[in-house]
Design a protein around this motif. Structure first.
Motif, PDB file in Angstrom:
ATOM      1  N   TRP A 206       0.847  -1.206   0.000  1.00 40.60           N
ATOM      2  CA  TRP A 206       0.000   0.000   0.000  1.00 40.60           C
ATOM      3  C   TRP A 206       0.879   1.251   0.000  1.00 40.60           C
ATOM      4  CZ3 TRP A 206      -4.792  -0.493  -1.336  1.00 40.60           C
ATOM      5  CH2 TRP A 206      -5.579  -1.565  -0.911  1.00 40.60           C
ATOM      6  N   ILE A 207       1.925   1.241   0.797  1.00 41.28           N
ATOM      7  CA  ILE A 207       2.801   2.415   0.910  1.00 41.28           C
ATOM      8  C   ILE A 207       3.480   2.710  -0.430  1.00 41.28           C
ATOM      9  CG2 ILE A 207       4.894   3.292   2.025  1.00 41.28           C
ATOM     10  CD1 ILE A 207       4.013   1.616   4.520  1.00 41.28           C
ATOM     11  N   THR A 208       3.923   1.668  -1.114  1.00 39.19           N
ATOM     12  CA  THR A 208       4.579   1.853  -2.411  1.00 39.19           C
ATOM     13  C   THR A 208       3.611   2.428  -3.436  1.00 39.19           C
ATOM     14  OG1 THR A 208       6.098   0.019  -1.965  1.00 39.19           O
ATOM     15  CG2 THR A 208       5.820   0.682  -4.263  1.00 39.19           C
ATOM     16  N   LEU A 236      -0.905   3.500   8.239  1.00 39.25           N
ATOM     17  CA  LEU A 236      -0.616   3.663   6.821  1.00 39.25           C
ATOM     18  C   LEU A 236      -0.335   5.128   6.493  1.00 39.25           C
ATOM     19  CD1 LEU A 236      -3.303   1.352   5.149  1.00 39.25           C
ATOM     20  CD2 LEU A 236      -0.838   1.014   5.092  1.00 39.25           C
ATOM     21  N   GLN A 239       2.983   6.814   6.912  1.00 37.11           N
ATOM     22  CA  GLN A 239       4.053   6.493   5.962  1.00 37.11           C
ATOM     23  C   GLN A 239       3.689   6.875   4.524  1.00 37.11           C
ATOM     24  OE1 GLN A 239       5.960   2.489   7.059  1.00 37.11           O
ATOM     25  NE2 GLN A 239       3.956   2.350   8.071  1.00 37.11           N
ATOM     26  N   MET A 240       2.634   7.688   4.391  1.00 39.69           N
ATOM     27  CA  MET A 240       2.168   8.125   3.079  1.00 39.69           C
ATOM     28  C   MET A 240       1.979   9.642   3.113  1.00 39.69           C
ATOM     29  SD  MET A 240      -0.865   5.331   2.426  1.00 39.69           S
ATOM     30  CE  MET A 240      -0.581   3.577   2.247  1.00 39.69           C
TER      31      MET A 240
END
Length: 325
Positions: A206-208, A236, A239-240
């Motif tokens: 998800w982060i990528t 999440l 980190q986004m």
């Protein structure tokens, strides 16, 4: 012709029942269609203009207070509402004892029929005892798609062929003040949460993908439905740089979120299926559930990735995004 549909839950199952309405009206244009559904989903069903009357069913809430006078009064009112109309057909497309019992309560016309599933599909919660209330039971293939299962039952009983793709016929949510949390610019929504941990996609993935969307200038919205899901959304978002954790949403807010998304990416869960029902650009991720059962196969704007035991890769999702955006 008066027709009653009994499909009370869950969210994804209610969504997948929608094309039955358009099917009926295509072949029986003067049909009046009513629908019994759990009270939490009534607003969603009302978005289908082909449904004449939505009858709320509150078994989840009633079970908590069966001895109270208020609950008994509500249950009595529910029973009376099922008997306001003589139905030519009552369809139970869920196949549970509770839904078959609701079907039995409805008032039939003199030649009316109660129709339901004759058998389970693979992995379904079908209860064979539900057949005791049928006048006609329709067999379906054990690997029949969740949308097609109900369509087959109704088409068989009413005598028409299924020769069109699924048409969910959902109107846009009612217009109103734009919520503060809804961006003016095109956005992506990640339907990352699901009750079963095995169906979740890897956090790093998800982060990528969020980083890829940030490079395109597209913000990411993160909804949640429980305290644990809110915590996961916060982890999440931390980190986004382009992500926003949403406030707790009502059913109609969640529908609006799906309806307006420039891109929806989600695991096998009800909100992902709502985005697909609106034919939004949608990437469905199958990690630990069979794809054949619920994949969005009615629009080229829906891309289904993975399968039971075959989690999609980041590159799979990147290729899908390139095709949809």
């Amino acid at each position: 012709m008066n027709i009653l549909l009994v499909r009370v839950s869950s969210l994804g199952d209610v969504v997948h029942n929608m094309p039955i309405v358009a099917d009926i009206l295509r072949h029986v244009p003067d049909a009046r269609i009513d629908w019994v559904v759990e009270e939490g989903y009534t607003a969603l069903v009302r978005l289908n203009p082909g449904v004449h009357r939505v009858i709320p069913f509150a078994l989840r809430r009633w079970r908590k207070s069966l001895a109270s006078a208020a609950t008994r009064a509500e249950m009595g009112a529910f029973r009376r509402s099922l008997r306001e109309v003589e139905y030519d057909f009552v369809f139970d497309t869920q196949g549970l004892l509770k839904t078959a019992a609701v079907m039995r309560l409805a008032l039939l016309a003199p030649a009316g029929q109660r129709v339901g599933l004759a058998n389970a599909t693979e992995g379904s919660g079908y209860e064979a005892i539900s057949r005791i209330f049928h006048t006609f039971s329709v067999p379906v293939g054990v690997r029949t798609h969740a949308v097609e299962r109900g369509r087959v039952v109704v088409a068989t009983a009413l005598g028409y062929a299924l020769d069109t793709p699924a048409d969910f016929n959902l109107s846009a949510p009612p217009a109103g003040p734009r919520p503060d949390w809804l961006p003016m610019q095109p956005y992506a929504v990640f339907f990352h949460a699901t009750a079963r941990a095995a169906k979740q996609w890897q956090v790093a993935h998800w982060i990528t993908i969020a980083a890829d969307l940030a490079a395109r200038g597209i913000p990411v919205l993160l909804p949640w439905g429980s305290p644990s899901e809110k915590i996961a959304a916060g982890q999440l978002a931390a980190q986004m740089p382009n992500a926003q954790v949403l406030p707790k949403l009502s059913m109609m807010d969640a529908v609006l979120l799906a309806h307006d998304a420039a891109l929806a990416i989600g695991v096998d869960t009800g909100l992902t299926h709502i985005a697909a029902a609106f034919n939004r650009p949608t990437i469905e991720l199958y990690i630990d559930s069979p794809r054949w059962k619920t994949e969005g196969n009615w629009s080229p704007d829906i891309i289904n990735l993975g399968d039971e035991g075959q989690s999609p890769t980041v590159d799979d999702v990147r290729r899908a995004m390139a095709a949809l955006l």
